[in-house]
Write a protein that holds these residues in place. Structure first.
Motif, PDB file in Angstrom:
ATOM      1  N   GLY A 442       0.811  -1.196   0.000  1.00  0.00           N
ATOM      2  CA  GLY A 442       0.000   0.000   0.000  1.00  0.00           C
ATOM      3  C   GLY A 442       0.851   1.255   0.000  1.00  0.00           C
ATOM      4  O   GLY A 442       2.051   1.220   0.306  1.00  0.00           O
ATOM      5  N   GLU A 443       0.224   2.364  -0.317  1.00  0.00           N
ATOM      6  CA  GLU A 443       0.955   3.634  -0.359  1.00  0.00           C
ATOM      7  C   GLU A 443       1.311   4.129   1.040  1.00  0.00           C
ATOM      8  O   GLU A 443       2.337   4.768   1.230  1.00  0.00           O
ATOM      9  CB  GLU A 443       0.115   4.680  -1.086  1.00  0.00           C
ATOM     10  N   GLY A 444       0.466   3.857   2.016  1.00  0.00           N
ATOM     11  CA  GLY A 444       0.744   4.309   3.369  1.00  0.00           C
ATOM     12  C   GLY A 444       1.636   3.341   4.116  1.00  0.00           C
ATOM     13  O   GLY A 444       1.951   2.234   3.666  1.00  0.00           O
ATOM     14  N   ARG A 445       2.050   3.770   5.303  1.00  0.00           N
ATOM     15  CA  ARG A 445       2.889   2.929   6.150  1.00  0.00           C
ATOM     16  C   ARG A 445       2.043   1.840   6.805  1.00  0.00           C
ATOM     17  O   ARG A 445       0.941   2.093   7.261  1.00  0.00           O
ATOM     18  CB  ARG A 445       3.553   3.796   7.233  1.00  0.00           C
ATOM     19  N   ARG A 446       2.591   0.627   6.827  1.00  0.00           N
ATOM     20  CA  ARG A 446       1.914  -0.536   7.402  1.00  0.00           C
ATOM     21  C   ARG A 446       0.544  -0.766   6.756  1.00  0.00           C
ATOM     22  O   ARG A 446      -0.459  -0.966   7.443  1.00  0.00           O
ATOM     23  CB  ARG A 446       1.760  -0.398   8.916  1.00  0.00           C
ATOM     24  N   THR A 447       0.506  -0.706   5.447  1.00  0.00           N
ATOM     25  CA  THR A 447      -0.723  -0.959   4.709  1.00  0.00           C
ATOM     26  C   THR A 447      -0.439  -1.979   3.614  1.00  0.00           C
ATOM     27  O   THR A 447       0.706  -2.193   3.208  1.00  0.00           O
ATOM     28  CB  THR A 447      -1.272   0.330   4.072  1.00  0.00           C
ATOM     29  N   VAL A 448      -1.499  -2.613   3.143  1.00  0.00           N
ATOM     30  CA  VAL A 448      -1.424  -3.515   2.009  1.00  0.00           C
ATOM     31  C   VAL A 448      -2.267  -2.919   0.885  1.00  0.00           C
ATOM     32  O   VAL A 448      -3.251  -2.208   1.131  1.00  0.00           O
ATOM     33  CB  VAL A 448      -1.923  -4.930   2.368  1.00  0.00           C
ATOM     34  N   GLY A 449      -1.860  -3.191  -0.327  1.00  0.00           N
ATOM     35  CA  GLY A 449      -2.557  -2.630  -1.464  1.00  0.00           C
ATOM     36  C   GLY A 449      -3.836  -3.382  -1.778  1.00  0.00           C
ATOM     37  O   GLY A 449      -3.869  -4.616  -1.751  1.00  0.00           O
ATOM     38  N   GLY A 450      -4.883  -2.619  -2.062  1.00  0.00           N
ATOM     39  CA  GLY A 450      -6.153  -3.231  -2.406  1.00  0.00           C
ATOM     40  C   GLY A 450      -7.205  -2.177  -2.687  1.00  0.00           C
ATOM     41  O   GLY A 450      -7.035  -1.001  -2.343  1.00  0.00           O
ATOM     42  N   PRO A 451      -8.320  -2.599  -3.286  1.00  0.00           N
ATOM     43  CA  PRO A 451      -9.392  -1.647  -3.587  1.00  0.00           C
ATOM     44  C   PRO A 451     -10.268  -1.398  -2.366  1.00  0.00           C
ATOM     45  O   PRO A 451     -10.137  -2.085  -1.336  1.00  0.00           O
ATOM     46  CB  PRO A 451     -10.166  -2.359  -4.703  1.00  0.00           C
ATOM     47  N   PRO A 452     -11.189  -0.432  -2.429  1.00  0.00           N
ATOM     48  CA  PRO A 452     -12.172  -0.260  -1.348  1.00  0.00           C
ATOM     49  C   PRO A 452     -13.026  -1.511  -1.171  1.00  0.00           C
ATOM     50  O   PRO A 452     -13.065  -2.386  -2.046  1.00  0.00           O
ATOM     51  CB  PRO A 452     -13.012   0.937  -1.826  1.00  0.00           C
ATOM     52  N   PRO A 453     -13.715  -1.638  -0.056  1.00  0.00           N
ATOM     53  CA  PRO A 453     -14.485  -2.876   0.188  1.00  0.00           C
ATOM     54  C   PRO A 453     -15.584  -3.134  -0.840  1.00  0.00           C
ATOM     55  O   PRO A 453     -15.866  -4.292  -1.145  1.00  0.00           O
ATOM     56  CB  PRO A 453     -15.051  -2.683   1.595  1.00  0.00           C
ATOM     57  N   VAL A 454     -16.216  -2.104  -1.379  1.00  0.00           N
ATOM     58  CA  VAL A 454     -17.260  -2.284  -2.387  1.00  0.00           C
ATOM     59  C   VAL A 454     -17.063  -1.215  -3.465  1.00  0.00           C
ATOM     60  O   VAL A 454     -16.445  -0.173  -3.227  1.00  0.00           O
ATOM     61  CB  VAL A 454     -18.685  -2.170  -1.791  1.00  0.00           C
ATOM     62  N   GLY A 455     -17.588  -1.487  -4.658  1.00  0.00           N
ATOM     63  CA  GLY A 455     -17.499  -0.516  -5.734  1.00  0.00           C
ATOM     64  C   GLY A 455     -17.793  -1.166  -7.070  1.00  0.00           C
ATOM     65  O   GLY A 455     -18.408  -2.229  -7.161  1.00  0.00           O
ATOM     66  N   GLU A 456     -17.324  -0.523  -8.130  1.00  0.00           N
ATOM     67  CA  GLU A 456     -17.519  -1.013  -9.487  1.00  0.00           C
ATOM     68  C   GLU A 456     -16.165  -1.238 -10.143  1.00  0.00           C
ATOM     69  O   GLU A 456     -15.196  -0.529  -9.862  1.00  0.00           O
ATOM     70  CB  GLU A 456     -18.341  -0.016 -10.313  1.00  0.00           C
ATOM     71  N   ALA A 457     -16.105  -2.237 -11.032  1.00  0.00           N
ATOM     72  CA  ALA A 457     -14.859  -2.617 -11.687  1.00  0.00           C
ATOM     73  C   ALA A 457     -15.113  -2.877 -13.159  1.00  0.00           C
ATOM     74  O   ALA A 457     -16.221  -3.267 -13.557  1.00  0.00           O
ATOM     75  CB  ALA A 457     -14.255  -3.857 -11.027  1.00  0.00           C
ATOM     76  N   LEU A 458     -14.083  -2.653 -13.977  1.00  0.00           N
ATOM     77  CA  LEU A 458     -14.076  -3.050 -15.375  1.00  0.00           C
ATOM     78  C   LEU A 458     -13.305  -4.356 -15.479  1.00  0.00           C
ATOM     79  O   LEU A 458     -12.115  -4.420 -15.138  1.00  0.00           O
ATOM     80  CB  LEU A 458     -13.423  -1.971 -16.242  1.00  0.00           C
ATOM     81  N   VAL A 459     -13.968  -5.408 -15.915  1.00  0.00           N
ATOM     82  CA  VAL A 459     -13.418  -6.760 -15.883  1.00  0.00           C
ATOM     83  C   VAL A 459     -13.031  -7.169 -17.297  1.00  0.00           C
ATOM     84  O   VAL A 459     -13.845  -7.069 -18.235  1.00  0.00           O
ATOM     85  CB  VAL A 459     -14.435  -7.748 -15.286  1.00  0.00           C
ATOM     86  N   ARG A 460     -11.790  -7.625 -17.445  1.00  0.00           N
ATOM     87  CA  ARG A 460     -11.300  -8.147 -18.720  1.00  0.00           C
ATOM     88  C   ARG A 460     -11.076  -9.651 -18.580  1.00  0.00           C
ATOM     89  O   ARG A 460     -10.356 -10.092 -17.690  1.00  0.00           O
ATOM     90  CB  ARG A 460      -9.994  -7.461 -19.127  1.00  0.00           C
ATOM     91  N   ASP A 461     -11.672 -10.411 -19.504  1.00  0.00           N
ATOM     92  CA  ASP A 461     -11.506 -11.862 -19.516  1.00  0.00           C
ATOM     93  C   ASP A 461     -10.286 -12.214 -20.354  1.00  0.00           C
ATOM     94  O   ASP A 461     -10.194 -11.844 -21.528  1.00  0.00           O
ATOM     95  CB  ASP A 461     -12.757 -12.530 -20.091  1.00  0.00           C
ATOM     96  N   THR A 462      -9.320 -12.911 -19.737  1.00  0.00           N
ATOM     97  CA  THR A 462      -8.107 -13.280 -20.463  1.00  0.00           C
ATOM     98  C   THR A 462      -8.312 -14.455 -21.398  1.00  0.00           C
ATOM     99  O   THR A 462      -7.445 -14.714 -22.244  1.00  0.00           O
ATOM    100  CB  THR A 462      -7.001 -13.631 -19.451  1.00  0.00           C
ATOM    101  N   GLY A 463      -9.401 -15.210 -21.241  1.00  0.00           N
ATOM    102  CA  GLY A 463      -9.655 -16.359 -22.087  1.00  0.00           C
ATOM    103  C   GLY A 463      -9.051 -17.656 -21.596  1.00  0.00           C
ATOM    104  O   GLY A 463      -9.335 -18.725 -22.152  1.00  0.00           O
ATOM    105  N   VAL A 464      -8.208 -17.608 -20.542  1.00  0.00           N
ATOM    106  CA  VAL A 464      -7.587 -18.824 -20.017  1.00  0.00           C
ATOM    107  C   VAL A 464      -7.939 -19.059 -18.547  1.00  0.00           C
ATOM    108  O   VAL A 464      -7.356 -19.943 -17.920  1.00  0.00           O
ATOM    109  CB  VAL A 464      -6.048 -18.760 -20.173  1.00  0.00           C
ATOM    110  N   GLY A 465      -8.871 -18.299 -18.023  1.00  0.00           N
ATOM    111  CA  GLY A 465      -9.311 -18.515 -16.642  1.00  0.00           C
ATOM    112  C   GLY A 465      -9.240 -17.302 -15.756  1.00  0.00           C
ATOM    113  O   GLY A 465     -10.236 -16.912 -15.148  1.00  0.00           O
ATOM    114  N   PRO A 466      -8.079 -16.612 -15.648  1.00  0.00           N
ATOM    115  CA  PRO A 466      -8.010 -15.445 -14.759  1.00  0.00           C
ATOM    116  C   PRO A 466      -8.757 -14.246 -15.335  1.00  0.00           C
ATOM    117  O   PRO A 466      -8.930 -14.109 -16.548  1.00  0.00           O
ATOM    118  CB  PRO A 466      -6.509 -15.169 -14.657  1.00  0.00           C
TER     119      PRO A 466
END
Length: 510
Positions: A442-466
């Motif tokens: 994460g950007e702050g001290r003693r933090t981990v990177g991640g999105p907010p708990p809820v929201g909207e996302a743009l999802v791209r399908d790789t075609g192989v599972g992820p």
């Protein structure tokens, strides 16, 4: 190697077993009507909760001598993890609502919270007739630990005395600075260093020793100094544990009871039932795993989970949440088989356990299986690298992207999952996909990177599972393949519950 094994594996397991045993003894003491004084916090104040038959109701006594009555017959609402330690030494916050509607927050050990929550939730029974000889309070953990250590010393001494081989060894060297002698026996095949009286022993003399049995083959002890040291150590620990259980603890409990009886309940309550059951209440997932339930669980987990907080990730090159090169290495080589391979190689190089001719077949098999697992894992994950990087580096108009709602759940500092929902629908919508995302800073001290708990996302399908999810301009690289909830509903439900409820512990609801 034996020291590392004892320090990393054996000692934590012993401590965990002793902590669970001590908690079980306190739970049985509550059932039997013994005095049990729990070390805990009440609304942030340190002290002890006195569950004592000499008191009409359970009483919390803080370090300043102030008291608060915690009546039984209420409801244990929930228990959330209070610090980042692992069981059995972790602490939890138990929220208990009294019959009058007041809510207390008790900070306890995990197993104590379960036992105390169930006991407080029971209706108080009529006080039994006073016994001719009152029951002793439950022994504290340090007394139990001292008695267990004394038992361990006694068992080790009995093992050496009964299974060890008594022989006369030849003294090779006398170290007068360390008061020890180097001896050899079995025709010179075995050699070890033992304690000895250096004033009357010389090189070439015969010294009686006991060859230690497995798993310490190759070691030896003398027949004069070591038995005395074992007797003093075991006896001292035994006397310390017995004094704590039979003398110190009863006197300390009686003193706390007298202080609680003399004091007045002056500790103010810091929360009301309405405040605690509003935004702070655990949703319970009673409605299933819908969008509304999981969103409420994600927000509750972010408020109550100890340790590192979630913040915007430090971006790697481009717009990804982690460096693509680091992601490729962890994706291809990130398997636990490396640990088994390292242990097998280390054990082959250092045969401290004297496995003999079984060493190479057993450890060689472990090493071959580990290498096969590493190779299979690398071949399987290599097929995912190029499609994922292509989707992560694609431009705004390149590739197909689908808007979806998401709920971010977290289990550990390095375990985070995105639950994806259709963009349309209300709070009762069911999840469609579950995608784990790679750990990032994460950007702050003693933090981990991640999105907010809820929201909207743009999802791209790789075609192989992820699936590559873009949230607030950051593209989160996946950790493995996505799971379609309709393919295995039972497994998906169990996995999502393990994430959503990972910060909770049993509250012992009556």
């Amino acid at each position: 190697m034996i020291g590392n094994l004892l320090g990393i594996v054996v000692f934590p397991l012993v401590m965990a077993g002793l902590a669970r045993w001590a908690a079980a003894r306190r739970r049985r003491g509550l059932t039997a009507g013994r005095a049990v004084h729990f070390r805990c916090r009440l609304d942030g104040r340190r002290g002890r909760l006195l569950a004592d038959p000499r008191l009409e109701d359970p009483v919390f006594l803080d370090r300043s001598g102030n008291t608060a009555i915690v009546p039984r017959g209420g409801t244990a609402l929930d228990a959330t993890v209070a610090d980042a330690n692992r069981p059995p030494v972790e602490k939890v916050n138990l929220r208990y609502r009294t019959p009058e509607g007041k809510v207390f927050r008790l900070g306890l050990a995990t197993h104590d919270a379960r036992a105390l929550g169930a006991w407080l939730g029971e209706q108080p029974r009529p006080a039994p007739a006073p016994a001719h000889r009152p029951l002793l309070p439950t022994a504290p953990f340090w007394a139990v630990l001292a008695l267990a250590a004394a038992l361990f010393v006694g068992l080790a001494a009995a093992d050496i005395a009964l299974l060890g081989t008594r022989t006369a060894a030849e003294v090779v060297r006398v170290d007068r600075d360390e008061d020890s002698c180097t001896v050899r026996w079995d025709g010179g095949a075995q050699q070890a260093t033992v304690d000895c009286d250096t004033t009357g022993v010389h090189a070439g003399d015969r010294l009686p020793i006991v060859a230690v049995p497995w798993p310490f083959l190759g070691e030896a002890v003398d027949t004069r100094t070591t038995p005395t040291e074992a007797a003093v150590l075991g006896g001292g620990l035994g006397l310390l544990g017995a004094a704590g259980a039979l003398l110190v603890t009863p006197l300390a409990c009686a003193r706390r009871v007298r202080r609680a009886q003399r004091a007045a309940p002056v500790i103010p309550h810091r929360a009301t039932a309405g405040e605690e059951e509003g935004e702070d209440a655990w949703p319970g997932l009673r409605g299933g795993l819908s969008y509304a339930d999981l969103a409420a669980a994600a927000r509750h987990g972010d408020r109550h989970r100890p340790g590192s907080r979630v913040a915007t990730p430090r971006r790697g090159p481009g717009r990804t949440s982690v460096s693509p090169r680091l992601w490729v290495m962890t994706t291809i080589l990130g398997t636990a088989a490396w640990g088994f391979l390292a242990v097998a190689v280390a054990a082959c190089l250092d045969d401290h356990f004297h496995l003999g001719h079984w060493r190479l077949p057993v450890l060689g098999t472990v090493a071959v299986v580990s290498i096969a697992r590493i190779a299979w894992f690398a071949a399987d994950r290599s097929a995912l690298v190029r499609p994922v990087l292509r989707a992560a580096r694609s431009g705004e108009g390149e590739g197909e992207q689908q808007p979806m709602r998401y709920v971010r759940l977290r289990r550990e500092a390095n375990e985070m999952v995105l639950v994806l929902f259709r963009p349309e629908g209300e709070g009762a919508a069911a999840p469609r996909f579950v995608q784990r995302i790679s750990w990032s800073r994460g950007e702050g001290r003693r933090t981990v990177g991640g999105p907010p708990p809820v929201g909207e996302a743009l999802v791209r399908d790789t075609g192989v599972g992820p699936l590559v999810c873009e949230i607030d301009g950051v593209r989160y690289l996946p950790k493995g393949r996505a799971t379609e909830t309709a393919a295995d509903p039972a497994r998906t439900r169990a996995e999502l519950r393990s994430f959503a409820e990972s910060h909770l512990r049993p509250a012992g609801r009556g």
